[in-house]
Design a protein around this motif. Structure first.
Motif, PDB file in Angstrom:
ATOM      1  N   GLU A  53     129.292  31.324 -31.348  1.00 41.98           N
ATOM      2  CA  GLU A  53     128.467  31.618 -32.526  1.00 41.98           C
ATOM      3  C   GLU A  53     127.272  32.497 -32.178  1.00 41.98           C
ATOM      4  O   GLU A  53     126.756  33.202 -33.043  1.00 41.98           O
ATOM      5  N   GLY A  54     126.840  32.484 -30.924  1.00 39.28           N
ATOM      6  CA  GLY A  54     125.685  33.269 -30.505  1.00 39.28           C
ATOM      7  C   GLY A  54     126.024  34.630 -29.928  1.00 39.28           C
ATOM      8  O   GLY A  54     125.121  35.425 -29.658  1.00 39.28           O
ATOM      9  N   ILE A  55     127.299  34.895 -29.735  1.00 41.65           N
ATOM     10  CA  ILE A  55     127.710  36.197 -29.170  1.00 41.65           C
ATOM     11  C   ILE A  55     128.903  36.743 -29.950  1.00 41.65           C
ATOM     12  O   ILE A  55     129.872  37.228 -29.373  1.00 41.65           O
ATOM     13  N   GLU A  56     128.809  36.660 -31.255  1.00 42.11           N
ATOM     14  CA  GLU A  56     129.940  37.016 -32.113  1.00 42.11           C
ATOM     15  C   GLU A  56     130.455  38.426 -31.910  1.00 42.11           C
ATOM     16  O   GLU A  56     131.663  38.652 -31.911  1.00 42.11           O
ATOM     17  N   GLU A  57     129.566  39.392 -31.724  1.00 44.21           N
ATOM     18  CA  GLU A  57     130.024  40.780 -31.588  1.00 44.21           C
ATOM     19  C   GLU A  57     130.844  40.971 -30.310  1.00 44.21           C
ATOM     20  O   GLU A  57     131.930  41.555 -30.337  1.00 44.21           O
ATOM     21  N   LYS A  58     130.342  40.450 -29.184  1.00 45.07           N
ATOM     22  CA  LYS A  58     131.095  40.541 -27.931  1.00 45.07           C
ATOM     23  C   LYS A  58     132.412  39.777 -28.043  1.00 45.07           C
ATOM     24  O   LYS A  58     133.447  40.238 -27.561  1.00 45.07           O
ATOM     25  N   ARG A 113     134.148  39.120 -30.743  1.00 42.01           N
ATOM     26  CA  ARG A 113     135.065  39.836 -31.639  1.00 42.01           C
ATOM     27  C   ARG A 113     135.735  40.998 -30.912  1.00 42.01           C
ATOM     28  O   ARG A 113     136.940  41.219 -31.056  1.00 42.01           O
ATOM     29  N   GLU A 114     134.963  41.702 -30.102  1.00 42.84           N
ATOM     30  CA  GLU A 114     135.511  42.838 -29.341  1.00 42.84           C
ATOM     31  C   GLU A 114     136.665  42.374 -28.446  1.00 42.84           C
ATOM     32  O   GLU A 114     137.744  42.961 -28.444  1.00 42.84           O
ATOM     33  N   PHE A 115     136.458  41.307 -27.694  1.00 37.04           N
ATOM     34  CA  PHE A 115     137.518  40.834 -26.815  1.00 37.04           C
ATOM     35  C   PHE A 115     138.653  40.193 -27.604  1.00 37.04           C
ATOM     36  O   PHE A 115     139.827  40.360 -27.252  1.00 37.04           O
ATOM     37  N   ALA A 116     138.341  39.478 -28.675  1.00 33.80           N
ATOM     38  CA  ALA A 116     139.385  38.843 -29.490  1.00 33.80           C
ATOM     39  C   ALA A 116     140.343  39.893 -30.066  1.00 33.80           C
ATOM     40  O   ALA A 116     141.550  39.661 -30.150  1.00 33.80           O
ATOM     41  N   GLU A 117     139.829  41.043 -30.440  1.00 31.75           N
ATOM     42  CA  GLU A 117     140.689  42.121 -30.950  1.00 31.75           C
ATOM     43  C   GLU A 117     141.636  42.620 -29.860  1.00 31.75           C
ATOM     44  O   GLU A 117     142.800  42.913 -30.123  1.00 31.75           O
ATOM     45  N   ILE A 118     141.136  42.705 -28.642  1.00 32.97           N
ATOM     46  CA  ILE A 118     141.989  43.118 -27.524  1.00 32.97           C
ATOM     47  C   ILE A 118     143.047  42.048 -27.256  1.00 32.97           C
ATOM     48  O   ILE A 118     144.219  42.372 -27.048  1.00 32.97           O
ATOM     49  N   LEU A 119     142.655  40.781 -27.274  1.00 39.23           N
ATOM     50  CA  LEU A 119     143.618  39.687 -27.096  1.00 39.23           C
ATOM     51  C   LEU A 119     144.748  39.796 -28.110  1.00 39.23           C
ATOM     52  O   LEU A 119     145.924  39.700 -27.763  1.00 39.23           O
ATOM     53  N   SER A 120     144.383  39.996 -29.347  1.00 39.96           N
ATOM     54  CA  SER A 120     145.371  40.096 -30.416  1.00 39.96           C
ATOM     55  C   SER A 120     146.281  41.297 -30.213  1.00 39.96           C
ATOM     56  O   SER A 120     147.502  41.197 -30.355  1.00 39.96           O
ATOM     57  N   ALA A 121     145.698  42.427 -29.856  1.00 34.44           N
ATOM     58  CA  ALA A 121     146.488  43.646 -29.653  1.00 34.44           C
ATOM     59  C   ALA A 121     147.476  43.506 -28.492  1.00 34.44           C
ATOM     60  O   ALA A 121     148.534  44.134 -28.506  1.00 34.44           O
ATOM     61  N   GLU A 122     147.148  42.667 -27.529  1.00 23.33           N
ATOM     62  CA  GLU A 122     148.025  42.462 -26.374  1.00 23.33           C
ATOM     63  C   GLU A 122     149.012  41.314 -26.590  1.00 23.33           C
ATOM     64  O   GLU A 122     149.744  40.944 -25.670  1.00 23.33           O
ATOM     65  N   GLY A 123     149.032  40.754 -27.785  1.00 20.94           N
ATOM     66  CA  GLY A 123     149.967  39.678 -28.101  1.00 20.94           C
ATOM     67  C   GLY A 123     149.630  38.362 -27.429  1.00 20.94           C
ATOM     68  O   GLY A 123     150.490  37.500 -27.264  1.00 20.94           O
ATOM     69  N   ALA A 124     148.368  38.182 -27.050  1.00 19.30           N
ATOM     70  CA  ALA A 124     147.958  36.979 -26.333  1.00 19.30           C
ATOM     71  C   ALA A 124     147.276  35.958 -27.243  1.00 19.30           C
ATOM     72  O   ALA A 124     146.862  34.913 -26.788  1.00 19.30           O
ATOM     73  N   GLU A 125     147.155  36.259 -28.509  1.00 16.01           N
ATOM     74  CA  GLU A 125     146.491  35.367 -29.454  1.00 16.01           C
ATOM     75  C   GLU A 125     147.546  34.617 -30.240  1.00 16.01           C
ATOM     76  O   GLU A 125     148.355  35.219 -30.926  1.00 16.01           O
TER      77      GLU A 125
END
Length: 149
Positions: free
Chosen positions: A74-79, A81-93
């Motif tokens: 909750e305190g580092i949402e932008e960082k 979100r950046e990594f979560a998008e990469i996780l999703s793009a790599e099929g790891a989410e």
């Protein structure tokens, strides 16, 4: 006893007992990204940053965090979100239950390690368990996030 904790860059008054674990304190005040999993410090679901170091909050007494800076997703949402998008793009989410603790650990790794090898990445993440994915997608995502690909 009433204490003040610095959580996500805000001073927060909380009532705690000396035996309270940080995972419970954080969840009681609304930081639901911090999850309770194994209660043994083995799964990484409860990972938070304490003074920029990944810490398993299920085995960390809240009183030990007095005077420290505690960060959750909750305190580092932008960082995050950046990594979560990469996780999703790599099929790891997949289900996402382990993601907050995993993301916290990866963000700490980015600050701590410079150009880590695959083995160093795996070792750093050894305490973060995922029941949904194979770890290859996660490894690709971490490499991409760290700038290795």
């Amino acid at each position: 006893m009433e204490v003040i904790l610095n959580i996500n860059n805000k001073d927060v008054k909380v009532n705690i007992s000396p035996e309270d674990y940080l995972v419970d304190t954080l969840r009681e005040i609304g930081n639901y990204s911090v999850k309770r999993g194994c209660d043994t410090g083995s799964c990484g679901l409860c990972s938070v940053l304490i003074d920029e170091k990944p810490t398993l909050s299920c085995s960390y007494l809240t009183v030990r965090a007095l005077g420290s800076k505690i960060l959750t997703i909750e305190g580092i949402e932008e960082k995050a979100r950046e990594f979560a998008e990469i996780l999703s793009a790599e099929g790891a989410e997949q289900c996402g239950f382990c993601s907050p603790g995993f993301i916290i650990t990866v963000i700490a790794m980015k600050k701590e390690l410079n150009n880590p090898s695959d083995e160093e990445i795996k070792e750093y993440l050894a305490g973060n368990l995922c029941r949904c994915t194979g770890y290859m997608g996660q490894l690709r995502a971490v490499q991409k996030y760290l700038g290795g690909e």
